[in-house]
Motif scaffolding. Structure first.
Motif, PDB file in Angstrom:
ATOM      1  N   ILE A  31      15.264  43.168 -36.135  1.00 49.91           N
ATOM      2  CA  ILE A  31      13.827  43.194 -35.870  1.00 49.91           C
ATOM      3  C   ILE A  31      13.579  43.007 -34.374  1.00 49.91           C
ATOM      4  O   ILE A  31      12.785  43.740 -33.767  1.00 49.91           O
ATOM      5  N   THR A  32      14.255  42.038 -33.773  1.00 45.51           N
ATOM      6  CA  THR A  32      14.103  41.791 -32.339  1.00 45.51           C
ATOM      7  C   THR A  32      14.487  43.033 -31.542  1.00 45.51           C
ATOM      8  O   THR A  32      13.788  43.421 -30.597  1.00 45.51           O
ATOM      9  N   TRP A  33      15.570  43.674 -31.922  1.00 45.18           N
ATOM     10  CA  TRP A  33      16.032  44.881 -31.239  1.00 45.18           C
ATOM     11  C   TRP A  33      14.973  45.981 -31.331  1.00 45.18           C
ATOM     12  O   TRP A  33      14.588  46.585 -30.322  1.00 45.18           O
ATOM     13  N   PHE A  34      14.466  46.254 -32.521  1.00 45.14           N
ATOM     14  CA  PHE A  34      13.520  47.348 -32.697  1.00 45.14           C
ATOM     15  C   PHE A  34      12.148  47.038 -32.116  1.00 45.14           C
ATOM     16  O   PHE A  34      11.428  47.947 -31.712  1.00 45.14           O
ATOM     17  N   ARG A  35      11.789  45.776 -32.026  1.00 45.89           N
ATOM     18  CA  ARG A  35      10.494  45.408 -31.431  1.00 45.89           C
ATOM     19  C   ARG A  35      10.446  45.762 -29.948  1.00 45.89           C
ATOM     20  O   ARG A  35       9.368  45.924 -29.387  1.00 45.89           O
ATOM     21  N   ARG A  36      11.594  45.877 -29.311  1.00 46.37           N
ATOM     22  CA  ARG A  36      11.643  46.259 -27.892  1.00 46.37           C
ATOM     23  C   ARG A  36      11.337  47.738 -27.688  1.00 46.37           C
ATOM     24  O   ARG A  36      11.025  48.159 -26.579  1.00 46.37           O
ATOM     25  N   GLU A  37      11.477  48.501 -28.747  1.00 44.42           N
ATOM     26  CA  GLU A  37      11.255  49.950 -28.670  1.00 44.42           C
ATOM     27  C   GLU A  37       9.791  50.235 -28.325  1.00 44.42           C
ATOM     28  O   GLU A  37       8.885  49.637 -28.901  1.00 44.42           O
ATOM     29  N   LYS A  88       7.194  57.562 -33.599  1.00 49.39           N
ATOM     30  CA  LYS A  88       8.090  56.502 -34.059  1.00 49.39           C
ATOM     31  C   LYS A  88       7.322  55.609 -35.023  1.00 49.39           C
ATOM     32  O   LYS A  88       6.258  55.100 -34.692  1.00 49.39           O
ATOM     33  N   ILE A  89       7.882  55.436 -36.193  1.00 46.17           N
ATOM     34  CA  ILE A  89       7.291  54.610 -37.240  1.00 46.17           C
ATOM     35  C   ILE A  89       8.191  53.400 -37.442  1.00 46.17           C
ATOM     36  O   ILE A  89       9.404  53.533 -37.565  1.00 46.17           O
ATOM     37  N   GLY A  90       7.587  52.214 -37.494  1.00 45.21           N
ATOM     38  CA  GLY A  90       8.331  50.990 -37.769  1.00 45.21           C
ATOM     39  C   GLY A  90       7.727  50.276 -38.968  1.00 45.21           C
ATOM     40  O   GLY A  90       6.508  50.307 -39.171  1.00 45.21           O
ATOM     41  N   LEU A  91       8.572  49.682 -39.768  1.00 42.08           N
ATOM     42  CA  LEU A  91       8.115  48.902 -40.915  1.00 42.08           C
ATOM     43  C   LEU A  91       8.332  47.431 -40.630  1.00 42.08           C
ATOM     44  O   LEU A  91       9.400  47.031 -40.182  1.00 42.08           O
ATOM     45  N   GLU A 148       4.578  52.924 -33.900  1.00 38.97           N
ATOM     46  CA  GLU A 148       3.425  52.590 -34.739  1.00 38.97           C
ATOM     47  C   GLU A 148       3.960  51.749 -35.893  1.00 38.97           C
ATOM     48  O   GLU A 148       4.731  52.220 -36.730  1.00 38.97           O
ATOM     49  N   TRP A 149       3.607  50.469 -35.903  1.00 41.00           N
ATOM     50  CA  TRP A 149       4.138  49.528 -36.879  1.00 41.00           C
ATOM     51  C   TRP A 149       3.228  49.442 -38.097  1.00 41.00           C
ATOM     52  O   TRP A 149       2.013  49.434 -37.978  1.00 41.00           O
TER      53      TRP A 149
END
Length: 139
Positions: free
Chosen positions: A93-99, A4-7, A103-104
């Motif tokens: 952002i808040t929603w995806f930060r819970r994932e 999982k990749i996050g920006l 790797e951000w």
């Protein structure tokens, strides 16, 4: 195996892009679209009903309708659109930060440095793990 990749772009850069996108959409005829939607609303449907209001539930449409009705200046409508979009982005952002197990990476996906960092990460993970997918059917 799933990666999982996050920006995580810088806030100020995100706000600048929101403002630019709003300006681009307005330049492309967004206000005229809202004017046409308002004119085509079903005259048999009282204001406030689902059919009359559905298009105006999306960010920007109600603000531009308020401008067309003389309730907001265009500048005020634009400011309200940008603020609503920033709030929506914050909720995302808040929603995806819970994932879990993400790797951000700092930056935007179209930034070459960010794209190269993501690519380097993926290559490293592939070389270490042998595969980036969980498909074990190949043998």
């Amino acid at each position: 195996r799933i990666l999982k990749i996050g920006l995580a772009p810088p806030r100020e850069g995100l706000y600048q892009r929101i403002a630019q996108r709003t300006a681009t959409m307005l330049a492309a005829g967004w206000l005229e679209e809202v004017r046409a939607l308002a004119a085509r609303s079903d005259p048999g449907q009282p204001e406030g009903t689902a059919l009359a209001e559905k298009p105006f539930q999306f960010i920007g449409y109600s603000e531009l309708r308020a401008h067309l009705q003389g309730e907001l200046s265009l500048e005020g409508a634009v400011a309200a659109i940008e603020q609503a979009t920033r709030r929506y982005a914050k909720r995302q952002i808040t929603w995806f930060r819970r994932e879990q197990n993400v790797e951000w990476f700092a930056g935007f996906g179209d930034d070459p440095e960010t794209a190269n960092a993501v690519l380097a990460y993926l290559i490293t993970q592939f070389l270490e793990g042998g595969s980036l997918t969980s498909d074990d059917s190949s043998g």
